[in-house]
Design a protein around this motif. Structure first.
Motif, mmCIF file in Angstrom:
data_model
loop_
_atom_site.group_PDB
_atom_site.id
_atom_site.type_symbol
_atom_site.label_atom_id
_atom_site.label_comp_id
_atom_site.label_asym_id
_atom_site.label_seq_id
_atom_site.Cartn_x
_atom_site.Cartn_y
_atom_site.Cartn_z
ATOM 1 N N MET A 74 0.683 -1.227 0.007
ATOM 2 C CA MET A 74 0.038 -0.005 0.081
ATOM 3 C C MET A 74 0.749 1.133 -0.218
ATOM 4 S SD MET A 74 -3.215 0.153 -0.227
ATOM 5 C CE MET A 74 -3.435 1.647 0.595
ATOM 6 N N GLU A 75 1.963 1.274 0.780
ATOM 7 C CA GLU A 75 2.968 2.495 1.005
ATOM 8 C C GLU A 75 3.455 2.587 -0.271
ATOM 9 O OE1 GLU A 75 4.319 3.127 5.517
ATOM 10 O OE2 GLU A 75 5.584 2.110 4.077
ATOM 11 N N ALA A 76 3.755 1.394 -1.153
ATOM 12 C CA ALA A 76 4.295 1.390 -2.387
ATOM 13 C C ALA A 76 3.613 1.713 -3.672
ATOM 14 C CB ALA A 76 5.322 0.502 -2.554
ATOM 15 N N ALA A 77 2.122 1.804 -3.249
ATOM 16 C CA ALA A 77 0.941 2.053 -4.238
ATOM 17 C C ALA A 77 0.924 0.999 -5.345
ATOM 18 C CB ALA A 77 1.003 3.538 -4.779
ATOM 19 N N MET A 78 1.204 -0.463 -4.925
ATOM 20 C CA MET A 78 1.132 -1.331 -5.902
ATOM 21 C C MET A 78 -0.168 -2.007 -5.894
ATOM 22 S SD MET A 78 4.916 -3.044 -5.119
ATOM 23 C CE MET A 78 6.349 -2.455 -5.839
ATOM 24 N N PRO A 79 -0.862 -2.230 -6.995
ATOM 25 C CA PRO A 79 -1.906 -2.448 -7.285
ATOM 26 C C PRO A 79 -2.290 -3.979 -6.970
ATOM 27 C CG PRO A 79 -1.148 -2.230 -9.432
ATOM 28 C CD PRO A 79 -0.193 -1.597 -8.460
ATOM 29 N N LEU A 80 -3.221 -4.434 -6.325
ATOM 30 C CA LEU A 80 -3.537 -5.718 -5.724
ATOM 31 C C LEU A 80 -4.818 -5.950 -6.727
ATOM 32 C CD1 LEU A 80 -3.139 -8.289 -3.846
ATOM 33 C CD2 LEU A 80 -4.660 -7.067 -2.490
ATOM 34 N N TYR A 81 -4.786 -7.279 -7.174
ATOM 35 C CA TYR A 81 -5.841 -7.957 -7.956
ATOM 36 C C TYR A 81 -7.064 -8.167 -7.158
ATOM 37 C CZ TYR A 81 -8.687 -10.054 -11.459
ATOM 38 O OH TYR A 81 -9.677 -10.288 -12.292
ATOM 39 N N ARG A 91 -19.684 8.118 8.781
ATOM 40 C CA ARG A 91 -19.429 9.213 9.117
ATOM 41 C C ARG A 91 -18.266 9.907 7.912
ATOM 42 N NH1 ARG A 91 -14.431 10.714 11.823
ATOM 43 N NH2 ARG A 91 -13.940 8.658 12.073
ATOM 44 N N MET A 92 -18.102 10.828 7.639
ATOM 45 C CA MET A 92 -17.348 11.374 6.541
ATOM 46 C C MET A 92 -16.020 11.519 7.122
ATOM 47 S SD MET A 92 -19.473 11.417 4.086
ATOM 48 C CE MET A 92 -18.779 11.903 2.794
ATOM 49 N N VAL A 93 -14.749 11.247 6.475
ATOM 50 C CA VAL A 93 -13.464 11.195 6.838
ATOM 51 C C VAL A 93 -12.868 11.960 5.908
ATOM 52 C CG1 VAL A 93 -11.530 10.075 7.524
ATOM 53 C CG2 VAL A 93 -13.712 9.263 8.318
ATOM 54 N N GLU A 94 -12.140 13.095 5.987
ATOM 55 C CA GLU A 94 -11.859 14.111 5.081
ATOM 56 C C GLU A 94 -10.417 13.443 4.680
ATOM 57 O OE1 GLU A 94 -11.448 17.687 6.845
ATOM 58 O OE2 GLU A 94 -13.696 18.041 6.542
ATOM 59 N N ALA A 95 -10.015 13.504 3.400
ATOM 60 C CA ALA A 95 -8.802 13.358 2.706
ATOM 61 C C ALA A 95 -8.494 14.178 1.294
ATOM 62 C CB ALA A 95 -9.015 11.909 2.284
ATOM 63 N N GLU A 96 -7.237 14.022 0.832
ATOM 64 C CA GLU A 96 -6.891 14.719 -0.338
ATOM 65 C C GLU A 96 -6.090 13.892 -1.338
ATOM 66 O OE1 GLU A 96 -4.805 18.328 0.841
ATOM 67 O OE2 GLU A 96 -2.811 17.156 0.440
ATOM 68 N N VAL A 97 -6.479 14.051 -2.641
ATOM 69 C CA VAL A 97 -5.797 13.496 -3.640
ATOM 70 C C VAL A 97 -4.419 13.565 -3.572
ATOM 71 C CG1 VAL A 97 -5.625 12.833 -6.217
ATOM 72 C CG2 VAL A 97 -7.765 13.303 -5.070
ATOM 73 N N THR A 98 -3.378 12.550 -3.590
ATOM 74 C CA THR A 98 -2.072 12.624 -3.657
ATOM 75 C C THR A 98 -1.337 12.001 -4.743
ATOM 76 O OG1 THR A 98 -0.328 12.906 -2.102
ATOM 77 C CG2 THR A 98 -1.695 11.023 -1.916
ATOM 78 N N ALA A 99 -0.259 12.532 -5.150
ATOM 79 C CA ALA A 99 0.559 11.455 -6.183
ATOM 80 C C ALA A 99 0.906 10.247 -5.756
ATOM 81 C CB ALA A 99 1.806 12.475 -6.706
ATOM 82 N N LEU A 100 1.004 9.230 -6.524
ATOM 83 C CA LEU A 100 1.377 7.771 -6.120
ATOM 84 C C LEU A 100 2.858 7.761 -6.615
ATOM 85 C CD1 LEU A 100 -1.733 5.728 -6.982
ATOM 86 C CD2 LEU A 100 -0.947 6.598 -5.030
ATOM 87 N N PRO A 101 3.561 6.781 -6.201
ATOM 88 C CA PRO A 101 3.427 6.188 -4.940
ATOM 89 C C PRO A 101 3.351 7.076 -3.650
ATOM 90 C CG PRO A 101 5.831 5.777 -5.484
ATOM 91 C CD PRO A 101 4.947 6.409 -6.624
ATOM 92 N N PHE A 102 2.641 6.761 -2.732
ATOM 93 C CA PHE A 102 2.896 7.387 -1.220
ATOM 94 C C PHE A 102 4.506 7.134 -0.626
ATOM 95 C CE2 PHE A 102 -1.024 5.154 -1.413
ATOM 96 C CZ PHE A 102 -2.339 6.348 -1.355
ATOM 97 N N TYR A 103 4.994 6.233 -0.918
ATOM 98 C CA TYR A 103 6.399 5.791 -0.455
ATOM 99 C C TYR A 103 7.323 5.637 -1.502
ATOM 100 C CZ TYR A 103 10.479 3.432 1.330
ATOM 101 O OH TYR A 103 11.792 3.101 1.799
ATOM 102 N N LYS A 104 8.641 6.106 -1.534
ATOM 103 C CA LYS A 104 9.300 5.624 -2.692
ATOM 104 C C LYS A 104 10.942 5.457 -2.153
ATOM 105 C CE LYS A 104 10.634 6.196 -7.661
ATOM 106 N NZ LYS A 104 10.385 6.958 -8.778
ATOM 107 N N ARG A 105 11.479 4.352 -2.266
ATOM 108 C CA ARG A 105 12.544 4.337 -1.586
ATOM 109 C C ARG A 105 13.817 5.186 -2.094
ATOM 110 N NH1 ARG A 105 16.568 0.586 -3.868
ATOM 111 N NH2 ARG A 105 15.639 -0.453 -5.513
ATOM 112 N N SER A 106 14.885 5.760 -1.297
ATOM 113 C CA SER A 106 15.957 6.416 -2.069
ATOM 114 C C SER A 106 16.943 5.414 -2.346
ATOM 115 C CB SER A 106 16.587 7.351 -0.765
ATOM 116 O OG SER A 106 16.771 6.541 0.278
ATOM 117 N N LYS A 107 17.342 5.619 -3.506
ATOM 118 C CA LYS A 107 18.054 4.695 -4.177
ATOM 119 C C LYS A 107 19.390 4.667 -3.676
ATOM 120 C CE LYS A 107 15.264 3.894 -7.669
ATOM 121 N NZ LYS A 107 14.807 2.730 -7.725
#
Length: 362
Positions: free
Chosen positions: A234-241, A346-362
């Motif tokens: 999820m942090e790496a924003a990898m899709p799951l079938y 109950r409504m939980v607020e969020a905002e659209v953000t770029a993917l991935p959420f996490y990217k390791r530093s090379k």
């Protein structure tokens, strides 16, 4: 009835909390807990049993032409040992599965598919094969272990020679050996970290599992379960079938454009995707800004209008806040767009953000 992987007894012995998943009994976590397992992979190393995944051999003079028609990616020009990710679509452009294809040699390809879809995928391939080709389900012969994290390669180097380690991401060494055990070593993973996946004879799985854990002990290597596997992907924003994609969702809607080669002469689903044109909905990341955790299957709103639904969601241990992925109408995909998801009335607020959420530093 759920099956057991060759490592079932090792998981039980290590205190794994066993749960049914994709037709198998697998550890969701160990005594350490999901948080510690997740952080071990982000900062040191973790070891996963992914023996439930399926393996299919594609062989014959027409192997390549079959892959070209069955899959959306382009498999021409691959070197031996190279791997390529691809969706496999139905005639309507929906996703039958997503998988990885390795070129093992001339006219011989090793395909890794999702556990829950293995039988479906195999039947689909056989039903659509043409010419001189054979598809063989070899899943029962293989165990698969995933060694992931910043220390993963250091650990691996202690039990194998440099020649057995793939030098590039999405490459594999087929005639490898680690700790004296023959295996395929692949520079791939589902965590967002560096690491490898090892394919080996099922009967040698426990020997390899114990060897890796013992070798990596000083580097903080610990066994990890399905819970950490999910929070890491999820942090790496990898899709799951079954979440970000299924038979009703096209890979273009899922954001897998890089693996859909519309310039190819033809493949199953191409015509439908051409006719659909620019996707009317797209996968986005949501960073939760309100209080609460947004899970899957929650309606997403802008004002009073439902603009889509979430496909996965969780609290991310490394990032320290909850995120979700969602399929929303294309006009609401700009990062910074304010949205809300309905969670238990109950409504939980969020905002659209770029993917991935996490990217390791090379």
């Amino acid at each position: 009835m759920e099956r057991k992987t060759p490592l079932y007894e090792a998981h039980v012995e290590a205190g794994g909390k066993m749960v049914p998943f994709a037709g198998y009994i697998l550890p969701v976590q160990y005594g350490t807990g999901v948080m510690k397992e997740h952080m071990a992979v982000r900062t040191q190393a973790g070891l996963f049993d992914v023996s439930h995944m399926g393996e299919i051999l594609c062989e014959g003079r027409d192997a390549l032409s079959n892959l070209q028609m069955l899959l959306t990616n382009n498999f021409e020009g691959m070197a031996n040992g190279q791997a390529r990710y691809s969706p496999m679509c139905n005639e309507n452009g929906g996703t039958v599965d997503d998988l990885i294809v390795y070129k093992e040699g001339k006219d011989r390809y090793f395909i890794v598919v999702n556990a829950a879809n293995k039988d479906k995928d195999y039947k689909w391939m056989v039903a659509h094969q043409s010419g001189e080709v054979s598809f063989t389900d070899v899943s029962d012969h293989y165990a698969q272990l995933a060694l992931q994290g910043p220390k993963a390669m250091d650990i691996l180097r202690r039990i194998t020679e440099e020649a057995c380690i793939p030098q590039k991401y999405y490459h594999a060494v087929f005639e490898a050996e680690a700790g004296g055990i023959p295996c395929i070593i692949s520079r791939t993973g589902y965590t967002g970290e560096d690491g490898v996946e090892l394919y080996l004879d099922s009967g040698k799985a426990e020997q390899m599992w114990n060897l890796l854990l013992e070798t990596g002990k000083e580097d903080g290597l610990i066994p990890c379960g399905l819970g950490a596997r999910d929070t890491l992907r999820m942090e790496a924003a990898m899709p799951l079938y079954g979440h970000e994609m299924d038979e009703e969702v096209t890979p273009l809607e899922t954001g897998l454009t890089f693996a859909v080669k519309m310039a190819k002469e033809d493949f199953i689903g191409k015509k439908a995707m051409e006719e659909q044109g620019e996707p009317k909905r797209k996968r986005v990341g949501l960073k939760v800004t309100g209080r609460g955790i947004i899970r899957e299957h929650q309606d997403v709103y802008v004002g009073d209008n439902v603009i889509g639904h979430t496909t996965s969601g969780t609290h991310c241990p490394y990032l320290g806040y909850p995120v979700a992925m969602a399929l929303v109408e294309a006009e609401y995909t700009e990062p910074g767009t304010k949205v809300a998801a309905e969670v238990r009335g109950r409504m939980v607020e969020a905002e659209v953000t770029a993917l991935p959420f996490y990217k390791r530093s090379k």
